[in-house]
Design an enzyme around this catalytic site. Structure first.
Site, PDB file in Angstrom:
ATOM      1  N   LYS A  69       0.634  -1.033   0.182  1.00 12.47           N
ATOM      2  CA  LYS A  69      -0.014   0.115  -0.301  1.00 12.47           C
ATOM      3  C   LYS A  69       0.721   0.951   0.155  1.00 12.47           C
ATOM      4  CE  LYS A  69      -4.181  -1.296   2.203  1.00 12.47           C
ATOM      5  NZ  LYS A  69      -5.440  -1.259   3.291  1.00 12.47           N
ATOM      6  N   ASP A 106     -10.030   3.262   1.905  1.00  9.05           N
ATOM      7  CA  ASP A 106     -10.791   3.054   4.204  1.00  9.05           C
ATOM      8  C   ASP A 106     -11.117   4.049   4.357  1.00  9.05           C
ATOM      9  OD1 ASP A 106      -9.300   0.361   3.042  1.00  9.05           O
ATOM     10  OD2 ASP A 106      -7.284   0.942   3.907  1.00  9.05           O
TER      11      ASP A 106
END
Ligand code: NAP
Length: 278
Positions: A69, A106
């Protein structure tokens, strides 16, 4: 309705456990689209080659998961300002001209999940306690601040990481020592576990909830198991609880929209389909 076959997927290492194919392929079928979403096990040393391959293979984009990520940001042509602040991306969208744009959904997933299960929730209702200072914590913290949170207490086993996480915020965000976690719950309106404690195969979170008001919402980013020991204890003493499945499902929606052109819904059928895989 689109005629073109659209491909997307998720890059991670390992990635076999990812529920993203089940989520996106459910939506592809549900909305009658032509396409597929696959798993791409990509070793860290091959990440750049794999990302550059999105263009050559004509993929609409992909999700990025652990451990890529942070690293994947380097290979983007443009990164959304919120993802830049989070320091990580979880979605790549290939533009018509081939440019790769990075996003992080997220925090959006967490807020949407909370809203869905606690419709009256407001970020400024009262103090928010966040346990953990990793990637999930940072995404959730930034989204809560954007939502208007006025008082956030961050606690992490390794205090320096919590200090680093909160550097850019003013007095509304404070770091409390991990040893003080019981007392930090006093007067809280929302408690969020973003540590890995309570996850399947890990020990449960060591925290006494005695000082947490019964009205406080208790949420967990973990979704395996669906009800962590923390959530079970909170539910038994009367607190409203929110598990991590909604965050997982909702974070997938903006990516699906960017690739397939439809903003998908989180339906009971989707929830059941994913719960069946847990
Ligand atoms: P991460 O960056 O590795 O952070 C892990 C956190 O857990 C750190 O704060 C770490 O503290 C803490 N921790 C680990 N072992 C601990 C222990 N024994 N006692 C106390 N704290 C401990 O991981 P992440 O990406 O933020 O993910 C955290 C959790 O969120 C995972 O369970 C993940 O599955 C979940 N998650 C869910 C979603 C969703 O969509 N629902 C999305 C992202 C993440 P130290 O800094 O002291 O090591």
């Amino acid at each position: 309705m689109q005629n073109q076959f659209i491909m997307a997927g998720v890059m991670g290492w390992p990635v076999a456990h990812s529920r993203s194919p089940a989520i996106h392929n459910h939506w592809i079928q549900h909305y009658g689209l032509t396409g597929a979403y696959g798993l791409f096990p990509v070793k860290p040393q091959e990440l750049e080659t794999a990302i550059r391959g999105l263009q050559a293979l004509g993929l609409a984009g992909c999700n990025i998961t652990i451990p890529h990520k942070v690293e994947a940001m380097k290979f983007m042509d443009w990164v959304d300002p919120l993802a830049q602040r989070m320091g990580a991306i979880n979605t790549i969208v290939r533009q018509p001209d081939g440019a790769l744009h990075g996003f992080n959904n997220d925090g959006f997933g967490y807020i949407q999940s909370l809203r869905e299960e606690q419709p009256t929730w407001r970020a400024d209702t009262g103090p928010i306690v966040i346990l953990g200072a990793g990637g999930a914590s940072r995404a959730i913290l930034l989204s809560l601040m954007d939502e208007g949170a006025t008082e956030v207490r961050i606690l992490n086993r390794t205090r320096s990481k919590a200090d680093a996480l909160t550097e850019e915020f003013g007095s509304g965000v404070t770091v409390v020592d991990w040893s003080e976690r019981q007392n930090a719950l006093s007067g809280a309106a929302l408690l969020i576990n973003t540590t890995s404690q309570g996850m399947h195969g890990q020990s449960s979170l060591d925290i006494d909830l005695a000082q947490l008001p019964i009205s406080a919402v208790v949420s967990d980013a973990i979704y395996i198991p669906l009800e962590t020991p923390l959530l079970a204890r909170a539910r038994l003493r009367g607190n409203p609880t929110v598990n991590g499945l909604g965050m997982l499902l909702h974070q997938a929606r903006p990516a699906f929209q960017a690739w397939f052109g439809v903003m998908p819904e989180v339906t009971p059928a989707l929830r059941q389909a994913i719960i069946a895989t847990l």
